[in-house]
Scaffold this motif. Structure first.
Motif, PDB file in Angstrom:
ATOM      1  N   SER A  99       0.817  -1.222   0.000  1.00 32.48           N
ATOM      2  CA  SER A  99       0.000   0.000   0.000  1.00 32.48           C
ATOM      3  C   SER A  99       0.848   1.269   0.000  1.00 32.48           C
ATOM      4  O   SER A  99       0.489   2.249  -0.660  1.00 32.48           O
ATOM      5  CB  SER A  99      -0.969   0.001   1.178  1.00 32.48           C
ATOM      6  N   SER A 100       1.971   1.272   0.689  1.00 31.38           N
ATOM      7  CA  SER A 100       2.831   2.463   0.671  1.00 31.38           C
ATOM      8  C   SER A 100       3.468   2.646  -0.701  1.00 31.38           C
ATOM      9  O   SER A 100       3.653   3.776  -1.157  1.00 31.38           O
ATOM     10  CB  SER A 100       3.912   2.374   1.751  1.00 31.38           C
ATOM     11  N   PHE A 101       3.790   1.550  -1.367  1.00 36.17           N
ATOM     12  CA  PHE A 101       4.323   1.633  -2.724  1.00 36.17           C
ATOM     13  C   PHE A 101       3.284   2.245  -3.662  1.00 36.17           C
ATOM     14  O   PHE A 101       3.586   3.147  -4.441  1.00 36.17           O
ATOM     15  CB  PHE A 101       4.738   0.245  -3.221  1.00 36.17           C
ATOM     16  N   GLY A 102       2.058   1.779  -3.553  1.00 41.76           N
ATOM     17  CA  GLY A 102       0.976   2.332  -4.378  1.00 41.76           C
ATOM     18  C   GLY A 102       0.758   3.802  -4.092  1.00 41.76           C
ATOM     19  O   GLY A 102       0.550   4.605  -5.005  1.00 41.76           O
ATOM     20  N   CYS A 103       0.821   4.164  -2.827  1.00 39.83           N
ATOM     21  CA  CYS A 103       0.653   5.563  -2.434  1.00 39.83           C
ATOM     22  C   CYS A 103       1.795   6.416  -3.019  1.00 39.83           C
ATOM     23  O   CYS A 103       1.581   7.557  -3.433  1.00 39.83           O
ATOM     24  CB  CYS A 103       0.630   5.652  -0.910  1.00 39.83           C
ATOM     25  N   ALA A 104       2.995   5.848  -3.062  1.00 44.09           N
ATOM     26  CA  ALA A 104       4.144   6.571  -3.622  1.00 44.09           C
ATOM     27  C   ALA A 104       4.002   6.791  -5.123  1.00 44.09           C
ATOM     28  O   ALA A 104       4.629   7.698  -5.681  1.00 44.09           O
ATOM     29  CB  ALA A 104       5.442   5.817  -3.325  1.00 44.09           C
ATOM     30  N   ILE A 105       3.189   5.997  -5.791  1.00 44.99           N
ATOM     31  CA  ILE A 105       2.909   6.185  -7.217  1.00 44.99           C
ATOM     32  C   ILE A 105       1.754   7.180  -7.394  1.00 44.99           C
ATOM     33  O   ILE A 105       1.781   8.047  -8.266  1.00 44.99           O
ATOM     34  CB  ILE A 105       2.553   4.842  -7.901  1.00 44.99           C
ATOM     35  N   CYS A 106       0.749   7.077  -6.552  1.00 44.96           N
ATOM     36  CA  CYS A 106      -0.444   7.917  -6.641  1.00 44.96           C
ATOM     37  C   CYS A 106      -0.156   9.387  -6.278  1.00 44.96           C
ATOM     38  O   CYS A 106      -0.617  10.303  -6.965  1.00 44.96           O
ATOM     39  CB  CYS A 106      -1.510   7.348  -5.702  1.00 44.96           C
ATOM     40  N   ASP A 107       0.586   9.597  -5.216  1.00 46.03           N
ATOM     41  CA  ASP A 107       0.807  10.957  -4.698  1.00 46.03           C
ATOM     42  C   ASP A 107       1.449  11.921  -5.697  1.00 46.03           C
ATOM     43  O   ASP A 107       1.026  13.078  -5.779  1.00 46.03           O
ATOM     44  CB  ASP A 107       1.631  10.918  -3.415  1.00 46.03           C
TER      45      ASP A 107
END
Length: 135
Positions: A99-107
């Motif tokens: 989830s943090s990896f996905g957030c790092a792509i989304c942000d």
């Protein structure tokens, strides 16, 4: 799919935020990024460093009440924090390992929209559709 979905989530965020008229859109986004800055506090994966990071993002969010640039900066700071949490193994959603990896792509998608001044994407599409086409 682990790259595409977070990008789509970032775009969906910008589209949904486009429903909020200015200046409320900017202020609402400042509040949103302030909340994102505190998202890791309950997990505490980086120990005491979680508090100064939250304070830094809160400062940027406060400045973001009047500046899209500061909101974009706060989202990029959150991106860096997401990366650190992903590498350390303390995800933003405890039961979703990446989830943090996905957030790092989304942000950064959201940050780019903010650096453009948080325009209404719905308004941009409407303008394109109603503008006469020239050959």
């Amino acid at each position: 799919m682990s790259l595409v979905l977070p990008i789509l989530i970032g775009l969906a965020y910008a589209v949904l935020m486009s429903l909020i008229p200015e200046p409320h859109r900017r202020r609402f986004n400042a509040v949103m990024v302030a909340g994102a800055g505190a998202a890791y506090l309950s997990g505490g994966g980086l120990g005491g460093w979680e508090f100064p990071f939250t304070a830094l993002v809160a400062y940027c969010a406060y400045r973001g009440l009047e500046s899209w640039t500061f909101i974009g900066i706060a989202w990029l700071l959150h991106t860096g924090w997401d990366i650190l949490h992903h590498l350390k193994g303390s995800p933003i959603i405890p039961f979703a390992h990446d989830s943090s990896f996905g957030c790092a792509i989304c942000d950064p998608v959201i940050a780019l929209w903010c650096f453009r001044g948080g325009p209404s994407l719905i308004g941009l599409v409407r303008t394109r559709l109603t503008r006469p086409h020239t050959p």
